[in-house]
Design an enzyme around this catalytic site. Structure first.
Site, PDB file in Angstrom:
ATOM      1  CD  GLU A 147      -5.332  -0.422   1.805  1.00 33.35           C
ATOM      2  OE1 GLU A 147      -4.810  -0.148   3.045  1.00 33.35           O
ATOM      3  OE2 GLU A 147      -5.912  -1.705   1.460  1.00 33.35           O
TER       4      GLU A 147
ATOM      5  CG  ASP B 190      -8.848  -1.972   5.611  1.00 36.96           C
ATOM      6  OD1 ASP B 190      -7.927  -1.533   6.378  1.00 36.96           O
ATOM      7  OD2 ASP B 190      -8.622  -2.927   4.822  1.00 36.96           O
TER       8      ASP B 190
ATOM      9  CE  LYS C 232      -2.813  -8.558   8.589  1.00 40.04           C
ATOM     10  NZ  LYS C 232      -2.911  -8.008   7.348  1.00 40.04           N
TER      11      LYS C 232
ATOM     12  CD  GLU D 214      -6.266  -8.484   5.976  1.00 44.91           C
ATOM     13  OE1 GLU D 214      -4.920  -7.891   5.664  1.00 44.91           O
ATOM     14  OE2 GLU D 214      -7.189  -8.073   5.434  1.00 44.91           O
TER      15      GLU D 214
ATOM     16  NE  ARG E 168      -3.400  -2.947   0.384  1.00 46.79           N
ATOM     17  CZ  ARG E 168      -3.808  -3.617  -0.593  1.00 46.79           C
ATOM     18  NH1 ARG E 168      -3.684  -3.129  -1.855  1.00 46.79           N
ATOM     19  NH2 ARG E 168      -4.650  -4.847  -0.213  1.00 46.79           N
TER      20      ARG E 168
END
Ligand SMILES: CO[C@H]1[C@H](O)[C@@H](O)[C@H](O)O[C@@H]1C(=O)O
Length: 677
Positions: free
Chosen positions: A393, A365, A286, A290, A162
């Protein structure tokens, strides 16, 4: 080039009268104390004052006139006694009369922040002879988060996820070759008050990424080298780590937090790092998100995972920042927005005191407009950090101008009512509401190896504004904008007028021609590449906007099973506000409600007509930006003028594409024709 020097370009003051007053004050410099950070402060003042005032600061030892710098302790040994009782460890004070300006603090770092503040005052041409001010940062941890990928994947690039300003500035195989860039990077951070940086992407292992390698012996000397530069500017180094590091780096069979061998592995790793980098900051993680692995694999909670790492860092004074960006656990609620709360609220109070939960500003997001995440007012016993996205983004990829300071202000000022009226996010983050041991703010960086750092020159204002707000969220948008323009372009009134108008309206403009009324996700998704989230693709985003023949929007107001109970996660007064169509702020209307196209807004327009108009007007606004920018031709260097001119021209094209795509999408669905004004 000036685009590289950004807001540290230190332009000469051309008004003789103003110049004289400053020159008088800055004839000599007395400094008490010695340290790398003090040295950085002096270097900066010398570079800055020489360029702005065209004078050399003579080092003296008089401590009676000119610029006088030292911690309160050092200065008292020179016979200057100051009251620093109200200063925090990073704060500073400035006191002056016609003969002298005293900069003092409790720590060397406070002096560095004060030095940058002096330069900012001069560049904004404020009087310096009657100062009596004290400044403390309102937020403790003020970090940049890089989504930069170490290694050279894919295609031989160290690309930034991003990132829209080139590749990563961190060239891990030839760091020392780029030393000046790292020094300038630190100067930019410190000048706005940022005191930490996470070097690498939170995605550490997916699709061949190599960020996990930062924990291997190969990278330790490299980290040590950069930490040595960071230290001179009071910037702590942090890294993102993979929860499965004991397996992928250490070769253990498992990464289970309950396995003593796993704990030992993390402990040993921390010892290894701190031996080389004694002031290392800690980790960002994280997990279970994802594709990044986490503790849920072992049936354990996010707190169990965070504490494993927190324990290893604790003896060294390090912290772990654990992200709450976790979704996909549909069992609790089919609505993604509602899921993080369901996962994290039950474990409030279970995190160690050197762990911080890092929460994105909104429940989705980084959309152009979202309500503030319900988690901020749901975890009184858990240290918290706010994550903002500086990189654009979902807000135009540094190809559209979209100044995010006004957006961030709405987040800081949002009243959660967690402890009654007046429980704003900024108070929670500054630790005034709950007894947090740690709290902070992180911004996902928008910089890369482009000469101008941020791709779009005007996106430098987002970088600058993030830092300034992290120091003081009470600063107004107008103040920050004016500071940035004066330091970047000087004091020309025309530039001031045009640039501040463009910046201050650009967020709303982008929202108007893309996703108004809080509708959210309308951009393209897959394939996941540099172009994703840039262009419109409303048909693919049905599960978010729920548009059909009759209406659109997501009903999140039902506090009962089978519905999204997202709105019910707020404290009552906030829930009530969002629940009722009449009191729900219109810019978030379709985030909370599913309504017919013919529903009337306060303006008297129907929703569908509002959508058409907003898109049309938004594009016209960009056309105006371009026209007005043309009037600045000749008032700044051609390089910067042309650069922005080109970007604005392209923005007209992209904005028109958004307008056409969204308006025709809704026309086809609703069959309601636009009323032309
Ligand atoms: C770093 O991954 C990012 C990903 O690129 C972004 O598209 C997603 O929305 O958010 C992720 C996150 O915040 O973890």
């Amino acid at each position: 080039p000036s685009s590289y020097r950004a807001w540290l370009s230190y332009q000469k003051i051309d008004k003789q009268k103003i110049l004289n007053t400053y020159q008088n004050l800055f004839q000599e410099l007395s400094v008490a104390g010695k340290s790398p950070i003090i040295q950085s402060s002096i270097n900066e003042l010398q570079i800055g004052l020489k360029a702005i005032l065209q004078t050399d600061l003579k080092i003296s030892n008089s401590f009676s006139k000119g610029l006088i710098i030292g911690t309160a302790k050092e200065l008292s040994m020179k016979g200057i006694d100051l009251d620093v009782s109200n200063l925090s460890s990073e704060g500073f004070l400035l006191q002056s009369d016609n003969q002298k300006l005293i900069l003092s603090a409790k720590s060397d770092l406070g002096l560095l922040y004060g030095a940058f503040h002096i330069l900012r005052l001069i560049q904004t041409q404020q009087a310096l002879n009657t100062l009596d001010l004290k400044e403390n940062p309102k937020i403790q941890h003020r970090l940049l988060n890089h989504w930069d990928n170490p290694g050279t994947v894919p295609e031989g690039r160290s690309y930034v996820e991003r990132g829209y300003a080139g590749d990563s500035i961190f060239k891990w195989d030839e760091l020392s070759k780029h030393e000046q860039r790292y020094i300038d990077y630190c100067r930019m951070l410190a000048s706005t008050g940022i005191n930490g940086s996470v070097m690498n992407n939170v995605n550490t292992a997916k699709k061949g990424l190599e960020g996990w390698k930062l924990l291997t012996p190969e990278y330790l000397p490299k980290l040590k080298y950069l930490a040595g530069i960071f230290r001179q500017y009071g910037i702590k180094m942090y890294i993102s780590v993979n929860f499965f590091s004991p397996v992928i780096v250490g070769g253990l069979p498992e990464a289970n937090p309950n396995d003593p061998k796993v704990q030992k592995w993390w402990n040993d790793k921390a010892n290894e790092i701190y031996k080389e980098i004694p002031d290392f900051g800690g980790y960002l993680v994280k997990a279970d998100s994802e594709g990044e692995p986490g503790p849920m694999k072992y049936g354990l909670t996010h707190a169990d995972g965070a504490n494993l790492l927190a324990r290893s860092l604790k003896p060294h004074g390090g912290i772990v920042m654990w992200r709450a960006f976790v979704y996909g656990h549909k069992k609790s609620n089919p609505d993604r927005a509602a899921q993080p709360y369901d996962l994290f609220k039950p474990i409030d109070g279970k995190f160690d005191d050197n762990a911080i939960v890092q929460i994105k500003n909104g429940p989705h997001d980084f959309q152009v407009r979202e309500p503030v995440s319900t988690l901020f007012s749901a975890m009184p016993k858990t240290n918290q950090m706010l994550e903002l996205q500086i990189t654009q983004e979902y807000t135009g990829h540094e190809r559209h101008v979209c100044y995010l300071v006004p957006q961030w202000k709405t987040i800081f000022d949002f009243d959660t009512h967690a402890k009654g009226k007046g429980t704003e996010i900024k108070k929670i983050l500054s630790g005034q509401v709950y007894k947090y041991k740690h709290a902070g703010i992180a911004g996902v960086s928008n910089i890369g190896d482009d000469t101008n750092w941020t791709g779009h020159l005007l996106a430098q204002a987002n970088f600058y504004g993030f830092g300034r707000l992290s120091w003081n969220p009470d600063l107004s948008t107008e103040e920050i904008t004016a500071e940035w323009i004066k330091q970047t372009f000087g004091h020309n009134k025309k530039i001031m007028k045009v640039v501040s108008k463009i910046l201050n309206t650009s967020w709303r403009t982008y929202e108007d021609y893309t996703m108004p009324l809080g509708i959210g996700f309308m951009s393209n998704g897959c394939p996941d590449n540099d172009e994703s989230h840039f262009r419109p693709d409303p048909a693919k985003r049905k599960k978010y906007h729920k548009a059909d023949k009759k209406g659109l929007g997501y009903d999140r107001t039902k506090n009962s099973k089978g519905h999204s109970h997202y709105a019910g996660q707020y404290h009552k007064p906030v829930y009530d506000m969002y629940k009722n169509v009449e009191t729900c702020p219109e810019e978030l209307l379709l985030f909370f409600h599913h309504l017919p196209y013919t529903h009337k807004l306060k303006s008297g327009k129907t929703i569908i007509q509002h959508i058409y108009d907003a898109h049309n007007d938004g594009v016209k606004q960009v056309e105006n930006y371009y026209k007005e920018w043309q009037s600045l031709n000749g008032l700044m260097d051609a390089e910067r003028f042309e650069e922005v001119s080109l970007k604005l021209k392209e923005q007209i094209k992209y904005a028109a594409e958004w307008r056409d795509s969204i308006n025709s999408y809704f026309y086809k669905l609703s069959k309601i024709k636009e009323i032309n004004k």
